[in-house]
Design a protein around this motif. Structure first.
Motif, mmCIF file in Angstrom:
data_model
loop_
_atom_site.group_PDB
_atom_site.id
_atom_site.type_symbol
_atom_site.label_atom_id
_atom_site.label_comp_id
_atom_site.label_asym_id
_atom_site.label_seq_id
_atom_site.Cartn_x
_atom_site.Cartn_y
_atom_site.Cartn_z
ATOM 1 N N THR A 208 0.813 -1.222 0.000
ATOM 2 C CA THR A 208 0.000 0.000 0.000
ATOM 3 C C THR A 208 0.840 1.263 0.000
ATOM 4 O OG1 THR A 208 -0.113 0.016 2.422
ATOM 5 C CG2 THR A 208 -1.853 -1.161 1.246
ATOM 6 N N TYR A 211 0.216 4.888 -2.029
ATOM 7 C CA TYR A 211 -1.124 5.041 -2.574
ATOM 8 C C TYR A 211 -1.966 5.934 -1.667
ATOM 9 C CZ TYR A 211 -0.024 1.073 -5.637
ATOM 10 O OH TYR A 211 0.549 0.238 -6.558
ATOM 11 N N CYS A 214 -6.786 2.894 -1.243
ATOM 12 C CA CYS A 214 -6.568 1.474 -1.511
ATOM 13 C C CYS A 214 -7.859 0.684 -1.420
ATOM 14 C CB CYS A 214 -5.559 0.889 -0.526
ATOM 15 S SG CYS A 214 -3.879 1.481 -0.756
ATOM 16 N N ASN A 223 -4.505 -3.221 -6.156
ATOM 17 C CA ASN A 223 -5.204 -1.997 -5.771
ATOM 18 C C ASN A 223 -5.804 -1.365 -7.030
ATOM 19 O OD1 ASN A 223 -6.134 0.384 -4.649
ATOM 20 N ND2 ASN A 223 -4.114 1.303 -4.436
ATOM 21 N N ARG A 226 -4.905 2.360 -7.780
ATOM 22 C CA ARG A 226 -3.478 2.673 -7.790
ATOM 23 C C ARG A 226 -3.149 3.894 -8.651
ATOM 24 N NH1 ARG A 226 -4.471 -1.959 -10.446
ATOM 25 N NH2 ARG A 226 -4.086 -2.029 -12.701
ATOM 26 N N ARG A 229 -4.159 9.964 -7.799
ATOM 27 C CA ARG A 229 -3.085 10.826 -7.310
ATOM 28 C C ARG A 229 -3.636 11.882 -6.342
ATOM 29 N NH1 ARG A 229 -1.740 10.076 -12.845
ATOM 30 N NH2 ARG A 229 -2.719 12.044 -13.458
#
Length: 267
Positions: A208, A211, A214, A223, A226, A229
């Motif tokens: 994780t 990220y 998740c 994920n 993923r 952002r």
């Protein structure tokens, strides 16, 4: 569409898949019925083209066995309850109208939204509308897609009957309220077990680190968020919160599905 070389191998390797995709693309470009042939080398490399005979857009991947099984699972899930398909379609329509439905742009992919809806229907409503997917995924993992999957019937594959009688509009509103709370928790959410774990817990879950959000798909435990952002995730949280505010005092929940109602941006 999946081009299967060996149904007993889940992945054939990205390099080999790229080579096969490239060779196939060269062949397709010579065919009169194929237009706009495009190769996309994502996590699962694909060819996209337009079939001028059927007038359909076509995607082809190589040996994506998990994708075939996952498509079967999602179809089975959609048939458990008549509210599931319209709920997911409405969520995706809402997200697209607010420009937060694009993994390419760093926001929520369509599959991520579907996974979020499934998790919400597992743990965010009472009684639950969907069960943990572990027994069904485990069963599919042992299935040969060439010889066995055709004998499975999507409508009867998931043997689960919900006692939940809540109206679709009410469930739709609760979806936003649920995820506004969960966005603050910074945990990993699993539709495989219908539970959540702290982000410091690794195996058998994904790494994780790095990220911002998740949520785990059930087969390879990847994920599905993923691509999300920082700034784009802030935008997602903003719009989810705005939806909660917008729908807070609605009493006639079915009115939410009136023409263009969901497409109004409160920003």
């Amino acid at each position: 569409m999946a081009l299967i070389f060996n149904p007993n191998i889940t992945e054939i390797g990205k390099k080999k898949a790229r080579n096969i995709i490239s060779q196939l693309a060269r062949c397709l470009r010579r065919q009169a019925f194929c237009s706009n042939v495009e190769m996309i080398f994502a996590k699962v490399p694909i060819i996209k083209f337009f079939d001028t005979i059927s007038q359909c857009d076509v995607d082809i991947n190589v040996n994506n066995i998990v994708g075939i099984k996952n498509s079967f699972l999602l179809r089975s899930i959609s048939l458990i309850d008549e509210r599931i398909a319209p709920l997911v379609i409405t969520i995706k329509t809402w997200a697209k109208s607010h420009d937060i439905n694009s993994a390419f742009k760093g926001s929520l992919s369509s599959y991520c939204l579907v996974t979020m809806a499934i998790y919400f229907l597992q743990v965010g409503v009472s009684p639950p509308i969907l069960p943990p997917l572990k027994p069904y995924v485990d069963k599919l993992m042992s299935v040969n897609v060439n010889t066995d999957l055709q004998h499975f019937i999507p409508k009867t594959f998931l043997k689960f009957k919900t006692e939940n009688k809540e109206k679709l509009g009410s469930i739709f509103v609760k979806f936003f309220e649920f995820w506004v709370r969960k966005f603050r928790d910074n945990r990993l959410y699993s539709i495989y077990n219908a539970d959540e774990v702290t982000r410091t817990y690794n195996k058998p879950f994904i790494d994780t680190n790095g990220y911002v959000f998740c949520i785990q798909e059930p087969f390879q435990k990847d994920n599905v968020a993923r691509a999300v952002r920082g700034q784009q995730f802030d935008d997602c949280k903003f719009h989810f919160q705005q939806a909660c505010t917008q729908f807070k005092d609605v009493t006639n929940f079915e009115s939410l599905f009136g023409e263009n109602h969901l497409l109004q941006d409160g920003r």
